[in-house]
Design an enzyme around this catalytic site. Structure first.
Site, mmCIF file in Angstrom:
data_model
loop_
_atom_site.group_PDB
_atom_site.id
_atom_site.type_symbol
_atom_site.label_atom_id
_atom_site.label_comp_id
_atom_site.label_asym_id
_atom_site.label_seq_id
_atom_site.Cartn_x
_atom_site.Cartn_y
_atom_site.Cartn_z
ATOM 1 N N ALA A 94 1.031 -1.146 0.081
ATOM 2 C CA ALA A 94 0.392 0.141 0.251
ATOM 3 C C ALA A 94 0.626 1.635 -0.057
ATOM 4 C CB ALA A 94 -0.529 -0.096 1.039
ATOM 5 N N LYS A 95 2.153 1.192 0.209
ATOM 6 C CA LYS A 95 3.224 2.501 0.621
ATOM 7 C C LYS A 95 2.458 3.451 1.318
ATOM 8 C CE LYS A 95 4.899 1.142 -3.329
ATOM 9 N NZ LYS A 95 4.567 -0.100 -3.749
ATOM 10 N N ARG A 96 1.448 3.345 2.679
ATOM 11 C CA ARG A 96 0.673 4.200 2.522
ATOM 12 C C ARG A 96 1.923 5.339 3.187
ATOM 13 N NH1 ARG A 96 -3.695 3.442 0.394
ATOM 14 N NH2 ARG A 96 -4.838 2.557 1.336
#
Length: 271
Positions: A94-96
């Protein structure tokens, strides 16, 4: 289960360093599913069934689901993997990267809604951007460090006042002050083997999630040589090369063949 332990056990059980990335693109599905976003779950489930005994992890990329309004299919897929391959950890890609209440909601999304075992995060807002995720006991947090894309150098290769490159500073933080209970990992691209070896030296025991093998051109054997150690896990991701190995009714068996060949190549490189 504690993510690093789950990863180590899956890797040993399947004699595998391979992670299959689940990046479903309906335009590339085999006929008669081609272009049909309602079959995203079905396509990914077939890939899971074909490869679940060959991998150390699965990594669904959330954008490929959200772009097609298929988050419900992602929920179903996560539940399906837990049912048919409960020993295989699932990393939500998700690379939040946010802080405070927003980061708290992202953590809830990853670990409560989707029941992921680990999640990818951008650490560039600092330690408080990862703290909400650490509240979920046992879950893994895998931080962007030296990514596989050429443009990553625009920031990650910048030299700081300390003399470190930015990616080196991230590796040191992840291996030191930020890693309070052994659940952090780092994303480092196979396309930069020299930097990969440097990150391994700075973070000698952290799990490294390594994209870039396969369609992006990273060399499997060179990757293992740079990063694998007996007490230092690596998760070598391949997505498109596995998912779209075949375009006919035998797409799942073709995917299995490519996944197994990659698994064996990675394993052989361990020596």
């Amino acid at each position: 289960m504690h993510f690093p332990k789950m990863l180590a056990e899956a890797s040993a059980r399947h004699q595998s360093l391979l992670c299959v990335g689940l990046d479903p693109d309906p335009a590339k599905f085999p006929a008669p599913w081609q272009g049909d976003a309602s079959r995203i779950h079905d396509f990914c489930a077939r890939i899971v069934d074909a490869t679940k005994d060959l991998v150390c992890a699965f990594k669904p990329q959330i954008a490929y689901f959200a772009a097609h309004r298929a988050e419900d299919q992602l929920e179903r897929l996560m539940a399906y993997i837990r049912r048919v391959a409960p020993e295989v950890p699932v990393i939500l890609d998700a690379k939040r990267g946010d802080i405070g209440p927003t980061a708290t909601q992202y953590a809830r999304e990853a670990f409560e809604r989707y029941q992921a075992d680990a999640v990818t995060l951008s650490p560039f807002m600092g330690q408080d951007s990862i703290e909400p995720y650490l509240k979920y006991d046992g879950k893994g947090l895998i931080l962007l460090c030296r990514t596989s894309n050429p443009g990553g150098s625009d920031l990650q290769a910048q030299v700081l006042a300390s003399g470190d490159h930015l990616y080196e500073h991230v590796a040191k933080l992840a291996a030191g002050a930020w890693d309070l209970d052994g659940r952090l990992g780092l994303v480092v691209g196979a396309t930069f083997p020299r930097e990969l070896a440097r990150v391994r030296a700075l973070a000698p025991t952290l799990p490294l999630l390594i994209p870039g093998v396969g369609a992006q051109g990273g060399d499997a054997a060179e990757t293992v040589k740079a990063a694998w150690r007996p007490d230092a896990p690596i998760i070598v991701n391949s997505s498109r090369a596995v998912l779209y190995a075949g375009s006919g009714e035998d797409f799942a068996s073709r995917a299995r063949a490519v996944a197994d060949a990659t698994r064996l190549e990675l394993d052989a490189a361990r020596g």
